[in-house]
Design a protein around this motif. Structure first.
Motif, short mmCIF file in Angstrom:
data_model
loop_
_atom_site.label_atom_id
_atom_site.label_comp_id
_atom_site.label_asym_id
_atom_site.label_seq_id
_atom_site.Cartn_x
_atom_site.Cartn_y
_atom_site.Cartn_z
N LEU A 130 0.82 -1.21 0.00
CA LEU A 130 0.00 0.00 0.00
C LEU A 130 0.86 1.26 0.00
N THR A 131 1.87 1.28 0.84
CA THR A 131 2.71 2.49 0.92
C THR A 131 3.55 2.67 -0.34
N SER A 132 4.02 1.57 -0.91
CA SER A 132 4.85 1.67 -2.12
C SER A 132 4.03 2.14 -3.32
N ILE A 133 2.82 1.58 -3.47
CA ILE A 133 1.96 2.04 -4.57
C ILE A 133 1.63 3.51 -4.40
N THR A 134 1.26 3.90 -3.19
CA THR A 134 0.89 5.30 -2.92
C THR A 134 2.06 6.23 -3.22
N ALA A 135 3.23 5.90 -2.68
CA ALA A 135 4.40 6.77 -2.86
C ALA A 135 4.82 6.84 -4.33
N TYR A 136 4.83 5.69 -5.01
CA TYR A 136 5.26 5.65 -6.41
C TYR A 136 4.29 6.45 -7.29
N GLU A 137 2.98 6.19 -7.12
CA GLU A 137 2.00 6.93 -7.93
C GLU A 137 2.07 8.42 -7.64
N ALA A 138 2.20 8.78 -6.36
CA ALA A 138 2.25 10.20 -6.00
C ALA A 138 3.45 10.90 -6.64
N LEU A 139 4.60 10.26 -6.56
CA LEU A 139 5.82 10.90 -7.08
C LEU A 139 5.86 10.93 -8.60
N PHE A 140 5.67 9.77 -9.21
CA PHE A 140 5.99 9.65 -10.63
C PHE A 140 4.79 9.81 -11.56
N GLU A 141 3.58 9.67 -11.02
CA GLU A 141 2.40 9.85 -11.85
C GLU A 141 1.68 11.16 -11.52
N ARG A 142 1.41 11.42 -10.26
CA ARG A 142 0.68 12.64 -9.90
C ARG A 142 1.56 13.88 -9.95
N LEU A 143 2.74 13.83 -9.32
CA LEU A 143 3.64 15.00 -9.32
C LEU A 143 4.46 15.10 -10.61
N GLY A 144 4.59 14.02 -11.32
CA GLY A 144 5.34 14.05 -12.58
C GLY A 144 6.84 14.09 -12.42
N VAL A 145 7.36 13.59 -11.29
CA VAL A 145 8.80 13.52 -11.09
C VAL A 145 9.39 12.58 -12.15
N SER A 146 10.49 12.99 -12.75
CA SER A 146 11.13 12.17 -13.79
C SER A 146 11.77 10.93 -13.17
N LEU A 147 11.72 9.83 -13.92
CA LEU A 147 12.41 8.60 -13.50
C LEU A 147 13.87 8.61 -13.92
N GLN A 148 14.28 9.68 -14.57
CA GLN A 148 15.69 9.83 -14.98
C GLN A 148 16.38 10.74 -13.97
N PRO A 149 17.26 10.21 -13.11
CA PRO A 149 17.88 11.02 -12.06
C PRO A 149 18.57 12.29 -12.57
N GLN A 150 19.15 12.23 -13.76
CA GLN A 150 19.84 13.41 -14.28
C GLN A 150 18.88 14.56 -14.53
N GLN A 151 17.59 14.24 -14.73
CA GLN A 151 16.59 15.28 -14.93
C GLN A 151 16.22 15.98 -13.62
N ASN A 152 16.62 15.39 -12.50
CA ASN A 152 16.22 15.91 -11.19
C ASN A 152 17.36 16.60 -10.44
N ASP A 153 18.46 16.85 -11.15
CA ASP A 153 19.56 17.59 -10.52
C ASP A 153 19.05 18.93 -10.01
N ASN A 154 19.38 19.25 -8.77
CA ASN A 154 19.02 20.53 -8.14
C ASN A 154 17.52 20.70 -7.91
N LYS A 155 16.75 19.63 -8.03
CA LYS A 155 15.32 19.70 -7.73
C LYS A 155 15.07 19.17 -6.32
N THR A 156 14.12 19.81 -5.64
CA THR A 156 13.87 19.50 -4.23
C THR A 156 12.44 19.04 -4.02
N ILE A 157 12.26 18.14 -3.04
CA ILE A 157 10.93 17.73 -2.63
C ILE A 157 10.82 17.83 -1.12
N LEU A 158 9.70 18.35 -0.66
CA LEU A 158 9.38 18.39 0.76
C LEU A 158 8.33 17.32 1.03
N ILE A 159 8.64 16.38 1.92
CA ILE A 159 7.72 15.29 2.26
C ILE A 159 7.23 15.52 3.69
#
Length: 342
Positions: A130-159
């Motif tokens: 439950l927690t993994s599905i929620t966290a994965y969908e929230a990050l990569f589907e709802r928020l649109g965080v890239s799955l490519q780490p190089q695309q997230n250089d200098n990007k921040t998330i507050l949890i």
């Protein structure tokens, strides 16, 4: 008819009352369609359990079975199943519109099931779905965080609420994706746990966010994942989100949210409910099967670790009431898991 053990309820009562959750013997279900019949080995308890069980006047003629986190073994497959066979070890969160998994055997659509991580035992695996599905969908589907780490250089998330069940996995996945992770926690033990999951920084959710972020060198954050009290943190989130940033919450609110606070920043607000796909039988239900397969790979490659914190034995009403009471304090860290029917 063959019977099985289960834990459920007929009345919706405070958890300190013995009848709030009771031991049962109920009919063992049989498969059809794309359902798997799973022999339940371990279950985890989540806030959704006590929210569904919360006191109300309603009474059930057929006992209501809770539970939406399980690891077990496929006992039988329905005639239209193609993804699994009898004997497969699986883990999943299930479907809130159906009976839950706090029973010896449980029916679940194979499209929302994954094969259990090979490196984990049943209790460790039950802590994850439950927690993994929620966290994965929230990050990569709802928020649109890239799955490519190089695309997230200098990007921040507050949890917000980073030490809880979803927060513990979200921190790990956000770090894997290359984000700078700022978690909120307020007690020494929750701060230590959040750092152990990989958070780069910690701030206190009982204090204003922006001054704390500025002390860390951040004016705003690109993403916010709210896992605690959406209405309480709304103004703080609106002030802390970057222009064109995105906020996702998993926590319902009775308060009206002032979306105008996000207007000048062209910021996005989106909900995440991990039961959406199963609840509405969406065309992409199988994405949760794929997601759980991905999480299992990350676990078996030592990128994501289980977040089991409290392990109870066996699965019975007494231990289930204890687990509900622990979660209702709002102070639990990680996951509470109960293993094995006697």
């Amino acid at each position: 008819m063959e019977k099985m053990k289960a834990v459920g309820l007929y009345q919706y009562l405070p958890i300190n009352q013995p009848q709030s959750l009771v031991d049962l013997h109920i009919e063992k279900p049989s498969t059809s369609g794309r359902d798997l019949l799973v022999r339940v080995k371990a279950v985890a308890v989540n806030p959704v359990d006590y929210k569904v069980r919360s006191p109300k006047d309603k009474k059930e003629e057929i006992p209501k079975i809770l539970g939406w986190d399980v690891a077990g073994i496929v006992e039988e497959v329905g005639p239209h199943c193609t993804l699994f066979k009898a004997g497969d070890e699986v883990y999943y969160a299930g479907d809130i519109t159906r009976q839950g998994c706090n029973s010896e055997f449980h029916l679940v659509d194979e499209r929302i099931v994954g094969k259990k991580p090979k490196s984990l035992n049943y209790a460790q695996a039950a802590a994850l779905p439950l927690t993994s599905i929620t966290a994965y969908e929230a990050l990569f589907e709802r928020l649109g965080v890239s799955l490519q780490p190089q695309q997230n250089d200098n990007k921040t998330i507050l949890i917000i609420g980073a030490a809880g069940g979803v927060g513990s996995i979200a921190v790990q996945l956000a770090k894997w994706a290359g984000l700078t992770v700022i978690g909120t926690a307020s007690r020494p033990e929750s701060i230590a746990w959040t750092k152990e999951q990989g958070a780069d920084y910690i701030i206190n959710h009982y204090e204003e966010f922006v001054p704390q972020l500025k002390m860390l060198g951040f004016e705003t954050v690109h993403y916010i994942l709210c896992l605690n009290s959406t209405d309480k943190h709304w103004r703080n989130m609106a002030h802390a989100i970057a222009p064109q940033g995105s906020i996702c919450s998993i926590v319902e609110t009775d308060e009206l949210l002032n979306l105008t606070l996000l207007k000048n920043k062209s910021a996005t607000f989106v909900w995440e409910v991990m039961f959406t796909r199963s609840m509405f039988q969406t065309e992409d239900m199988i994405e949760q099967h794929k997601l759980l397969t991905k999480i299992a790979d990350l676990v078996d490659n030592n990128i994501v670790k289980t977040t089991i914190a409290i392990h109870l034995y066996p699965i019975n009403a007494e231990n289930m009431r204890q687990a509900h009471a622990l979660l209702e304090t709002g102070k639990t860290i990680g996951k509470v898991v109960i293993e094995h029917f006697e």
